[in-house]
Design a protein around this motif. Structure first.
Motif, short mmCIF file in Angstrom:
data_model
loop_
_atom_site.label_atom_id
_atom_site.label_comp_id
_atom_site.label_asym_id
_atom_site.label_seq_id
_atom_site.Cartn_x
_atom_site.Cartn_y
_atom_site.Cartn_z
N ARG A 1 29.98 -28.86 -22.75
CA ARG A 1 30.07 -28.77 -24.21
C ARG A 1 28.99 -27.84 -24.75
O ARG A 1 29.25 -27.01 -25.64
N ALA A 2 27.78 -27.94 -24.20
CA ALA A 2 26.68 -27.07 -24.65
C ALA A 2 26.99 -25.60 -24.37
O ALA A 2 26.71 -24.72 -25.19
N ILE A 3 27.62 -25.33 -23.23
CA ILE A 3 27.97 -23.95 -22.87
C ILE A 3 29.05 -23.40 -23.80
O ILE A 3 29.05 -22.22 -24.14
N GLN A 4 29.99 -24.28 -24.21
CA GLN A 4 30.99 -23.85 -25.19
C GLN A 4 30.33 -23.40 -26.50
O GLN A 4 30.77 -22.44 -27.13
N LEU A 5 29.26 -24.09 -26.85
CA LEU A 5 28.55 -23.77 -28.10
C LEU A 5 27.60 -22.59 -27.94
O LEU A 5 27.39 -21.81 -28.86
N ASP A 6 26.99 -22.46 -26.75
CA ASP A 6 26.03 -21.40 -26.50
C ASP A 6 26.09 -21.00 -25.03
O ASP A 6 25.47 -21.65 -24.17
N TYR A 7 26.83 -19.93 -24.73
CA TYR A 7 27.03 -19.53 -23.33
C TYR A 7 25.74 -19.07 -22.67
O TYR A 7 25.64 -19.04 -21.45
N SER A 8 24.73 -18.74 -23.48
CA SER A 8 23.47 -18.25 -22.91
C SER A 8 22.45 -19.36 -22.67
O SER A 8 21.28 -19.09 -22.41
N SER A 9 22.89 -20.61 -22.75
CA SER A 9 21.97 -21.74 -22.54
C SER A 9 21.59 -21.86 -21.07
O SER A 9 22.41 -22.23 -20.23
N VAL A 10 20.33 -21.55 -20.77
CA VAL A 10 19.84 -21.61 -19.38
C VAL A 10 19.92 -23.05 -18.86
O VAL A 10 20.40 -23.30 -17.76
N LYS A 11 19.43 -24.00 -19.67
CA LYS A 11 19.40 -25.39 -19.24
C LYS A 11 20.80 -25.94 -18.97
O LYS A 11 21.00 -26.71 -18.03
N ALA A 12 21.76 -25.55 -19.80
CA ALA A 12 23.13 -26.06 -19.63
C ALA A 12 23.73 -25.56 -18.31
O ALA A 12 24.31 -26.34 -17.56
N HIS A 13 23.60 -24.28 -18.04
CA HIS A 13 24.13 -23.74 -16.77
C HIS A 13 23.40 -24.35 -15.58
O HIS A 13 24.02 -24.66 -14.55
N TYR A 14 22.09 -24.51 -15.72
CA TYR A 14 21.27 -25.06 -14.63
C TYR A 14 21.70 -26.49 -14.30
O TYR A 14 22.00 -26.81 -13.14
#
Length: 281
Positions: A73-86
């Motif tokens: 969900r966080a990546i849908q909102l902000d694809y550049s989120s390092v923590k979300a991808h990690y």
């Protein structure tokens, strides 16, 4: 229709809930932190940090499916989120989805290097990515080893059968056939030994390793004097020891460090061929 003042009030309340959640998190009260972040999400569902903060709590509780859901969900909102991808990468690894997990960790590393190459998370992500890539190599290596052994045994059997048929030849021919058979077996073994060499750990070439730690490079940078170091290691030296090159002793400032892209590419090519080198001591 919701008024602007109501939206502003909701945003302020959500931000206070985030701060409350952070306080709970620092005290290891993960359930209370999750409740606070959940309330913040209810008020402002389009703020990605609320989702990643809650995912971090789920991670501490080893609730990996919930980590995955919040991070997606966080990546849908902000694809550049390092923590979300990690954290999504870590969650996928827990599900044994190694290939997808590695992709997410690599994405997090690339984003982290772009946003803050000196940040602590870059090193942490690299450690997890290296472990995951080593696991991938182990699986692939075991499969290759089994396939090579099976093929080697099949070839040896075929040679023995051929030699058995040759035994029906007239006398005088037998010794020559036996010698030829032994030579063929030795050549066969050499071929399979050579085929398996890439999966046998050996010493990593010096030019691919940091002069200080002797570990293989992750993020190499070069100094004006031409010496290449691991970025985090040389920055630590400049901060704690002094502003000079540890090998040449020449004055050095972090602004003079330049990414060594040639070495970085060489390291990646080496790791692609020798996956065992991902193993960290």
């Amino acid at each position: 229709m919701v008024s602007g003042s109501a939206l502003s009030a909701a945003a302020k309340q959500a931000e206070q809930l985030r701060k409350d959640g952070n306080i709970y998190f620092k005290k290891d009260r993960f359930g209370a932190a999750i409740d606070a972040y959940t309330e913040a999400i209810t008020l402002c569902p389009n703020v990605p940090v609320y989702w990643t903060n809650r995912a971090l709590c789920h991670r501490r509780r080893n609730e990996w499916l919930k980590v995955e859901e919040d991070c997606r969900r966080a990546i849908q909102l902000d694809y550049s989120s390092v923590k979300a991808h990690y954290m999504l990468g870590l969650a996928l690894l827990q599900k044994q989805e190694l290939d997808e997990g590695v992709k997410e960790l690599q994405k997090a590393l690339d984003l982290g290097r772009g946003a803050n190459p000196k940040g602590y998370m870059v090193d942490e992500i690299w450690q997890e990515l290296a472990k995951a890539k080593y696991m991938l190599w182990e699986h692939a290596s075991s499969k290759r080893s089994w396939e090579l052994q099976s093929l080697k045994e099949a070839c040896e059997t075929a040679l023995r059968e051929k030699h058995f048929l040759d035994d029906s030849q007239p006398e005088g021919f037998l010794d020559e056939a036996g010698i030829s058979h032994m030579k063929q077996l030795e050549v066969l073994r050499q071929v399979f030994r050579k085929a398996g060499e890439a999966d046998i750990p050996c010493e990593v070439p010096d030019y691919l390793c940091c002069k200080i730690t002797l570990d293989i490079f992750c993020d190499p940078v070069i100094t004006p004097s031409g010496v290449t170091y691991e970025r985090a290691v040389i920055l630590d030296h400049l901060q704690k020891v002094g502003k000079f090159d540890p090998i040449t002793r020449e004055q050095l400032d972090q602004s003079q460090l330049v990414p060594n892209l040639a070495i970085k590419e060489a390291v990646q090519a080496y790791l692609d061929k020798h996956g065992w080198a991902y193993k960290l001591d």
